[in-house]
Design a protein around this motif. Structure first.
Motif, PDB file in Angstrom:
ATOM      1  N   TYR A   1       0.834  -1.188   0.000  1.00  0.00           N
ATOM      2  CA  TYR A   1       0.000   0.000   0.000  1.00  0.00           C
ATOM      3  C   TYR A   1       0.873   1.243   0.000  1.00  0.00           C
ATOM      4  O   TYR A   1       2.014   1.215   0.461  1.00  0.00           O
ATOM      5  CB  TYR A   1      -0.899   0.021   1.244  1.00  0.00           C
ATOM      6  CG  TYR A   1      -1.715  -1.234   1.403  1.00  0.00           C
ATOM      7  CD1 TYR A   1      -2.845  -1.454   0.632  1.00  0.00           C
ATOM      8  CD2 TYR A   1      -1.340  -2.208   2.322  1.00  0.00           C
ATOM      9  CE1 TYR A   1      -3.594  -2.620   0.779  1.00  0.00           C
ATOM     10  CE2 TYR A   1      -2.075  -3.369   2.466  1.00  0.00           C
ATOM     11  CZ  TYR A   1      -3.201  -3.567   1.693  1.00  0.00           C
ATOM     12  OH  TYR A   1      -3.924  -4.717   1.834  1.00  0.00           O
ATOM     13  N   ASP A   2       0.331   2.328  -0.470  1.00  0.00           N
ATOM     14  CA  ASP A   2       0.992   3.621  -0.409  1.00  0.00           C
ATOM     15  C   ASP A   2       0.595   4.258   0.912  1.00  0.00           C
ATOM     16  O   ASP A   2      -0.577   4.571   1.134  1.00  0.00           O
ATOM     17  CB  ASP A   2       0.546   4.494  -1.588  1.00  0.00           C
ATOM     18  CG  ASP A   2       1.270   5.811  -1.650  1.00  0.00           C
ATOM     19  OD1 ASP A   2       1.787   6.284  -0.614  1.00  0.00           O
ATOM     20  OD2 ASP A   2       1.322   6.387  -2.752  1.00  0.00           O
ATOM     21  N   VAL A   3       1.549   4.460   1.799  1.00  0.00           N
ATOM     22  CA  VAL A   3       1.246   4.958   3.137  1.00  0.00           C
ATOM     23  C   VAL A   3       0.639   6.361   3.091  1.00  0.00           C
ATOM     24  O   VAL A   3      -0.112   6.739   3.993  1.00  0.00           O
ATOM     25  CB  VAL A   3       2.501   4.886   4.044  1.00  0.00           C
ATOM     26  CG1 VAL A   3       3.443   6.042   3.777  1.00  0.00           C
ATOM     27  CG2 VAL A   3       2.113   4.837   5.497  1.00  0.00           C
ATOM     28  N   ARG A   4       0.903   7.112   2.035  1.00  0.00           N
ATOM     29  CA  ARG A   4       0.291   8.448   1.917  1.00  0.00           C
ATOM     30  C   ARG A   4      -1.211   8.350   1.715  1.00  0.00           C
ATOM     31  O   ARG A   4      -1.946   9.262   2.067  1.00  0.00           O
ATOM     32  CB  ARG A   4       0.916   9.229   0.759  1.00  0.00           C
ATOM     33  CG  ARG A   4       2.369   9.610   1.003  1.00  0.00           C
ATOM     34  CD  ARG A   4       2.966  10.209  -0.237  1.00  0.00           C
ATOM     35  NE  ARG A   4       3.099   9.129  -1.241  1.00  0.00           N
ATOM     36  CZ  ARG A   4       3.777   9.242  -2.361  1.00  0.00           C
ATOM     37  NH1 ARG A   4       4.372  10.373  -2.659  1.00  0.00           N
ATOM     38  NH2 ARG A   4       3.867   8.232  -3.189  1.00  0.00           N
ATOM     39  N   LYS A   5      -1.667   7.241   1.160  1.00  0.00           N
ATOM     40  CA  LYS A   5      -3.099   7.061   0.911  1.00  0.00           C
ATOM     41  C   LYS A   5      -3.799   6.321   2.036  1.00  0.00           C
ATOM     42  O   LYS A   5      -4.953   6.597   2.343  1.00  0.00           O
ATOM     43  CB  LYS A   5      -3.313   6.311  -0.403  1.00  0.00           C
ATOM     44  CG  LYS A   5      -2.852   7.099  -1.612  1.00  0.00           C
ATOM     45  CD  LYS A   5      -3.028   6.292  -2.876  1.00  0.00           C
ATOM     46  CE  LYS A   5      -2.507   7.073  -4.075  1.00  0.00           C
ATOM     47  NZ  LYS A   5      -2.571   6.292  -5.309  1.00  0.00           N
ATOM     48  N   THR A   6      -3.113   5.358   2.635  1.00  0.00           N
ATOM     49  CA  THR A   6      -3.764   4.494   3.630  1.00  0.00           C
ATOM     50  C   THR A   6      -3.412   4.841   5.063  1.00  0.00           C
ATOM     51  O   THR A   6      -4.147   4.495   5.980  1.00  0.00           O
ATOM     52  CB  THR A   6      -3.381   3.019   3.411  1.00  0.00           C
ATOM     53  OG1 THR A   6      -1.979   2.871   3.628  1.00  0.00           O
ATOM     54  CG2 THR A   6      -3.752   2.559   2.018  1.00  0.00           C
ATOM     55  N   GLY A   7      -2.272   5.471   5.269  1.00  0.00           N
ATOM     56  CA  GLY A   7      -1.778   5.671   6.628  1.00  0.00           C
ATOM     57  C   GLY A   7      -1.208   4.370   7.162  1.00  0.00           C
ATOM     58  O   GLY A   7      -1.213   3.342   6.491  1.00  0.00           O
ATOM     59  N   TYR A   8      -0.711   4.422   8.399  1.00  0.00           N
ATOM     60  CA  TYR A   8      -0.166   3.233   9.040  1.00  0.00           C
ATOM     61  C   TYR A   8      -1.283   2.505   9.780  1.00  0.00           C
ATOM     62  O   TYR A   8      -2.176   3.137  10.343  1.00  0.00           O
ATOM     63  CB  TYR A   8       0.932   3.611  10.040  1.00  0.00           C
ATOM     64  CG  TYR A   8       2.122   4.244   9.384  1.00  0.00           C
ATOM     65  CD1 TYR A   8       3.084   3.479   8.742  1.00  0.00           C
ATOM     66  CD2 TYR A   8       2.283   5.628   9.390  1.00  0.00           C
ATOM     67  CE1 TYR A   8       4.172   4.056   8.128  1.00  0.00           C
ATOM     68  CE2 TYR A   8       3.373   6.219   8.782  1.00  0.00           C
ATOM     69  CZ  TYR A   8       4.317   5.435   8.148  1.00  0.00           C
ATOM     70  OH  TYR A   8       5.382   6.013   7.543  1.00  0.00           O
ATOM     71  N   PRO A   9      -1.253   1.183   9.805  1.00  0.00           N
ATOM     72  CA  PRO A   9      -2.315   0.447  10.501  1.00  0.00           C
ATOM     73  C   PRO A   9      -2.216   0.625  12.020  1.00  0.00           C
ATOM     74  O   PRO A   9      -1.130   0.788  12.577  1.00  0.00           O
ATOM     75  CB  PRO A   9      -2.072  -1.003  10.094  1.00  0.00           C
ATOM     76  CG  PRO A   9      -0.650  -1.074   9.679  1.00  0.00           C
ATOM     77  CD  PRO A   9      -0.279   0.284   9.179  1.00  0.00           C
ATOM     78  N   GLN A  10      -3.364   0.585  12.675  1.00  0.00           N
ATOM     79  CA  GLN A  10      -3.424   0.760  14.122  1.00  0.00           C
ATOM     80  C   GLN A  10      -2.586  -0.292  14.844  1.00  0.00           C
ATOM     81  O   GLN A  10      -1.970  -0.010  15.864  1.00  0.00           O
ATOM     82  CB  GLN A  10      -4.877   0.700  14.601  1.00  0.00           C
ATOM     83  CG  GLN A  10      -5.039   0.959  16.084  1.00  0.00           C
ATOM     84  CD  GLN A  10      -4.601   2.347  16.496  1.00  0.00           C
ATOM     85  OE1 GLN A  10      -4.912   3.321  15.828  1.00  0.00           O
ATOM     86  NE2 GLN A  10      -3.866   2.438  17.591  1.00  0.00           N
ATOM     87  N   ARG A  11      -2.526  -1.501  14.304  1.00  0.00           N
ATOM     88  CA  ARG A  11      -1.770  -2.565  14.979  1.00  0.00           C
ATOM     89  C   ARG A  11      -0.301  -2.201  15.140  1.00  0.00           C
ATOM     90  O   ARG A  11       0.346  -2.620  16.089  1.00  0.00           O
ATOM     91  CB  ARG A  11      -1.942  -3.901  14.258  1.00  0.00           C
ATOM     92  CG  ARG A  11      -1.302  -3.971  12.891  1.00  0.00           C
ATOM     93  CD  ARG A  11      -1.566  -5.315  12.219  1.00  0.00           C
ATOM     94  NE  ARG A  11      -0.938  -5.403  10.931  1.00  0.00           N
ATOM     95  CZ  ARG A  11      -1.480  -4.992   9.791  1.00  0.00           C
ATOM     96  NH1 ARG A  11      -2.682  -4.458   9.802  1.00  0.00           N
ATOM     97  NH2 ARG A  11      -0.816  -5.107   8.660  1.00  0.00           N
TER      98      ARG A  11
END
Length: 120
Positions: A87-97
């Motif tokens: 995934y592109d972190v700019r689009k999805t962000g980092y996962p809560q986990r």
């Protein structure tokens, strides 16, 4: 940086990972081993910054993570070769986990530090 440096090819910008579109073999081996030893791994491509080239962060199902500099094409190729979603972190962000994992580790380090101070 000279006036014409911005128009020259990869030798002045981007480094080997961008020019060749590949990941350093030692890093590729490390990441391959990391994926094989963890469950539910997903890749997140982080953008180039003033300090580093494009990086990939691999995050396991439990939130444990690792990061390597790989370049844009190297990140995509690595994810394809490892057969993991990327995934592109700019689009999805980092996962809560990932944030939860970091918080747990911070608490564990603090408890260990406190225990060392109490021991005679």
């Amino acid at each position: 940086m000279g006036l014409l440096d911005r128009f020259r090819g990869g030798a002045t910008r981007g480094g080997a990972a961008l020019r060749a579109g590949s990941v350093d073999s030692a890093d590729a081996r490390y990441l391959t081993d990391w994926v094989r030893s963890h469950e539910g791994v997903e890749g997140y491509v982080e953008p180039k910054t003033a300090v580093t080239d494009v990086t990939v962060i691999l995050i396991a199902a439990d939130g444990e993570w690792t990061r390597r500099i790989v370049g844009e094409r190297g990140a995509r190729r690595l994810a394809r070769n490892l057969r993991i979603p990327v995934y592109d972190v700019r689009k999805t962000g980092y996962p809560q986990r990932m944030r939860d994992y970091d918080a747990r580790k911070r608490v564990e380090r603090q408890r260990a530090s406190d225990a060392e101070l109490r021991e005679p």
